[in-house]
Design a protein around this motif. Structure first.
Motif, PDB file in Angstrom:
ATOM      1  N   VAL A 246      40.389  52.186  42.736  1.00  0.00           N
ATOM      2  CA  VAL A 246      41.490  51.265  42.437  1.00  0.00           C
ATOM      3  C   VAL A 246      41.462  50.900  40.961  1.00  0.00           C
ATOM      4  N   VAL A 247      42.635  50.981  40.326  1.00  0.00           N
ATOM      5  CA  VAL A 247      42.744  50.676  38.895  1.00  0.00           C
ATOM      6  C   VAL A 247      43.453  49.353  38.663  1.00  0.00           C
ATOM      7  N   GLY A 248      44.625  49.158  39.258  1.00  0.00           N
ATOM      8  CA  GLY A 248      45.353  47.917  39.031  1.00  0.00           C
ATOM      9  C   GLY A 248      46.557  47.787  39.927  1.00  0.00           C
ATOM     10  N   ARG A 249      47.191  46.609  39.827  1.00  0.00           N
ATOM     11  CA  ARG A 249      48.379  46.291  40.603  1.00  0.00           C
ATOM     12  C   ARG A 249      49.473  45.801  39.649  1.00  0.00           C
ATOM     13  N   VAL A 250      50.692  46.295  39.831  1.00  0.00           N
ATOM     14  CA  VAL A 250      51.808  45.936  38.954  1.00  0.00           C
ATOM     15  C   VAL A 250      52.181  44.474  39.167  1.00  0.00           C
ATOM     16  N   ILE A 251      52.312  43.742  38.050  1.00  0.00           N
ATOM     17  CA  ILE A 251      52.715  42.341  38.130  1.00  0.00           C
ATOM     18  C   ILE A 251      54.109  42.096  37.545  1.00  0.00           C
ATOM     19  N   ARG A 252      54.583  43.032  36.682  1.00  0.00           N
ATOM     20  CA  ARG A 252      55.955  42.943  36.179  1.00  0.00           C
ATOM     21  C   ARG A 252      56.344  44.298  35.603  1.00  0.00           C
ATOM     22  N   THR A 253      57.640  44.494  35.443  1.00  0.00           N
ATOM     23  CA  THR A 253      58.149  45.762  34.923  1.00  0.00           C
ATOM     24  C   THR A 253      58.929  45.513  33.641  1.00  0.00           C
ATOM     25  N   GLN A 254      58.870  46.499  32.744  1.00  0.00           N
ATOM     26  CA  GLN A 254      59.600  46.449  31.472  1.00  0.00           C
ATOM     27  C   GLN A 254      60.250  47.815  31.257  1.00  0.00           C
ATOM     28  N   GLY A 255      61.395  48.030  31.878  1.00  0.00           N
ATOM     29  CA  GLY A 255      62.061  49.314  31.768  1.00  0.00           C
ATOM     30  C   GLY A 255      61.279  50.378  32.514  1.00  0.00           C
ATOM     31  N   ASP A 256      60.917  51.440  31.788  1.00  0.00           N
ATOM     32  CA  ASP A 256      60.140  52.515  32.411  1.00  0.00           C
ATOM     33  C   ASP A 256      58.640  52.306  32.282  1.00  0.00           C
ATOM     34  N   ILE A 257      58.215  51.109  31.848  1.00  0.00           N
ATOM     35  CA  ILE A 257      56.792  50.757  31.722  1.00  0.00           C
ATOM     36  C   ILE A 257      56.500  49.607  32.679  1.00  0.00           C
ATOM     37  N   ALA A 258      55.376  49.677  33.350  1.00  0.00           N
ATOM     38  CA  ALA A 258      54.932  48.607  34.239  1.00  0.00           C
ATOM     39  C   ALA A 258      53.689  47.955  33.649  1.00  0.00           C
ATOM     40  N   VAL A 259      53.624  46.641  33.739  1.00  0.00           N
ATOM     41  CA  VAL A 259      52.451  45.880  33.298  1.00  0.00           C
ATOM     42  C   VAL A 259      51.645  45.538  34.548  1.00  0.00           C
ATOM     43  N   ALA A 260      50.361  45.874  34.524  1.00  0.00           N
ATOM     44  CA  ALA A 260      49.520  45.723  35.706  1.00  0.00           C
ATOM     45  C   ALA A 260      48.306  44.853  35.410  1.00  0.00           C
ATOM     46  N   GLN A 261      47.833  44.215  36.469  1.00  0.00           N
ATOM     47  CA  GLN A 261      46.588  43.452  36.412  1.00  0.00           C
ATOM     48  C   GLN A 261      45.449  44.351  36.861  1.00  0.00           C
ATOM     49  N   PRO A 262      44.384  44.489  36.046  1.00  0.00           N
ATOM     50  CA  PRO A 262      43.283  45.362  36.474  1.00  0.00           C
ATOM     51  C   PRO A 262      42.610  44.841  37.735  1.00  0.00           C
ATOM     52  N   ALA A 263      42.172  45.762  38.565  1.00  0.00           N
ATOM     53  CA  ALA A 263      41.516  45.361  39.816  1.00  0.00           C
ATOM     54  C   ALA A 263      40.166  44.724  39.561  1.00  0.00           C
ATOM     55  N   ALA A 264      39.458  45.152  38.533  1.00  0.00           N
ATOM     56  CA  ALA A 264      38.141  44.603  38.196  1.00  0.00           C
ATOM     57  C   ALA A 264      38.234  43.891  36.853  1.00  0.00           C
ATOM     58  N   ASN A 265      37.872  42.612  36.836  1.00  0.00           N
ATOM     59  CA  ASN A 265      37.885  41.844  35.599  1.00  0.00           C
ATOM     60  C   ASN A 265      36.485  41.854  35.000  1.00  0.00           C
ATOM     61  N   PRO A 266      36.254  42.566  33.894  1.00  0.00           N
ATOM     62  CA  PRO A 266      34.887  42.670  33.346  1.00  0.00           C
ATOM     63  C   PRO A 266      34.333  41.337  32.870  1.00  0.00           C
ATOM     64  N   ASP A 267      35.214  40.381  32.525  1.00  0.00           N
ATOM     65  CA  ASP A 267      34.725  39.082  32.054  1.00  0.00           C
ATOM     66  C   ASP A 267      34.074  38.285  33.180  1.00  0.00           C
ATOM     67  N   GLY A 268      34.376  38.602  34.426  1.00  0.00           N
ATOM     68  CA  GLY A 268      33.796  37.856  35.538  1.00  0.00           C
ATOM     69  C   GLY A 268      32.790  38.645  36.339  1.00  0.00           C
ATOM     70  N   LEU A 269      32.323  39.787  35.806  1.00  0.00           N
ATOM     71  CA  LEU A 269      31.392  40.645  36.544  1.00  0.00           C
ATOM     72  C   LEU A 269      29.978  40.504  35.996  1.00  0.00           C
ATOM     73  N   ASP A 270      29.011  40.683  36.884  1.00  0.00           N
ATOM     74  CA  ASP A 270      27.607  40.653  36.499  1.00  0.00           C
ATOM     75  C   ASP A 270      26.968  42.041  36.551  1.00  0.00           C
ATOM     76  N   PHE A 271      27.348  42.819  37.551  1.00  0.00           N
ATOM     77  CA  PHE A 271      26.742  44.129  37.741  1.00  0.00           C
ATOM     78  C   PHE A 271      27.830  45.191  37.864  1.00  0.00           C
ATOM     79  N   ALA A 272      27.458  46.408  37.553  1.00  0.00           N
ATOM     80  CA  ALA A 272      28.383  47.535  37.649  1.00  0.00           C
ATOM     81  C   ALA A 272      27.608  48.771  38.065  1.00  0.00           C
ATOM     82  N   LEU A 273      28.352  49.746  38.558  1.00  0.00           N
ATOM     83  CA  LEU A 273      27.760  50.991  39.033  1.00  0.00           C
ATOM     84  C   LEU A 273      28.216  52.127  38.135  1.00  0.00           C
ATOM     85  N   VAL A 274      27.250  52.877  37.632  1.00  0.00           N
ATOM     86  CA  VAL A 274      27.548  54.056  36.812  1.00  0.00           C
ATOM     87  C   VAL A 274      27.563  55.276  37.731  1.00  0.00           C
TER      88      VAL A 274
END
Length: 300
Positions: A246-274
């Protein structure tokens, strides 16, 4: 001639009147006492009635003096109680603040444990996991967005490997050292990830905006409109990111471009998987060694 220092009372009318009134009061009191004595001796009922009258007169006065005396005697106790209550109140407030801090720490630990359990579960079901590491920092005050992992080449981390958590994609490793690695976050303007839309498989390209959001552009020739709520996952194109992260979810549209919210917020994460890259790097083909040429024999 100066007047004598010790003047007799007879020379002052005020002193004379005061002494006369004193004598009259003393005589009246003595007479009144004698009357009461005779009355109590010869007519006890009448003395009881007089005593009741005087009791009715003096009782309110005595009650007032008793209230005043009790109020004055209670002032030290009131002051002591005030300071005792004030100290107890301060102690209770300090205890409440300490308990609130303990509760906050417990909630933080519970959230961290929950994320760790989810990460361990993801690592167990993922066959291409390299290492689970802590995100020690991430840059959020500039348009360039990087993070640092406390795992590096000694733990098997290599340049180009994807970094994710159970909620979605975080970024890609761009630099490694023995015990740390630098991650280019998904929201960085230099980050480009091929994705597809979940509901119909529409191919698209996701790039960071530098403000914590994503831009999504269609990668197909036909122009198909985006809708708020569209979810995009990695497509696997390019061989770097595994499909269906999962990458993100669209929160608004601007013509042929969509602005999305990322599924994972790195500012609120402690651990990650490589993870390993989706397609292994091609093994370099060895260069053919030159065939030895026949040397001409020397003629005798």
């Amino acid at each position: 001639m100066a007047p004598p220092r010790n003047r007799r009372p007879g020379f002052s009318r005020r002193a004379q009147y005061g002494r006369f009134i004193g004598y009259v009061g003393a005589a009246g009191g003595a007479l009144f006492g004698a009357v009461l004595l005779l009355l109590s001796t010869f007519n006890p009922p009448a003395f009881a009635a007089v005593r009741s009258v005087f009791s009715e007169i003096t009782t309110p006065v005595a009650s007032g003096f008793h209230w005043v005396r009790r109020s004055l005697s209670g002032i030290p106790d009131g002051i002591g109680s005030y300071f005792a209550v004030h100290g107890e109140n301060a102690r209770l407030k300090k205890q409440l603040a300490k308990d609130a801090l303990t509760v906050s720490r417990a909630q933080t630990l519970e959230q961290e444990n929950r994320r760790l359990r989810e990460l361990v579960k993801l690592r167990d079901v993922t066959t291409d996991a390299i290492v689970a590491a802590r995100l020690v920092n991430s840059s959020s005050s500039s348009t360039r967005r990087y993070a640092t992992l406390n795992a590096g080449a000694w733990q098997g981390v290599k340049r180009g490997q994807p970094v994710r958590d159970p909620s979605g994609l975080i970024g890609q490793v761009i630099e490694t050292s023995p015990n740390s690695a630098r991650v280019l976050l998904l929201v960085d303007p230099e980050s480009i990830v091929p994705v597809r839309r979940v509901r119909d498989g529409l191919p698209a390209i996701v790039s960071g905006r530098g403000d914590g959001l994503l831009d999504i552009r269609s990668a197909s020739v036909s122009t198909m409109g985006f809708r708020v709520g569209d979810v995009f996952v990695t497509s696997g194109t390019g061989g770097v990111f595994s499909p269906n992260i999962v990458v993100g979810r669209v929160i608004r549209t601007q013509g042929d471009i969509a602005v999305a919210q990322p599924a994972a917020n790195p500012d609120g994460l402690d651990f990650a998987l490589v993870q390993q890259t989706f397609l292994p790097e091609p093994t370099p083909t060895p260069a053919p060694s030159p065939s030895p040429t026949a040397q001409p024999r020397a003629t005798p």
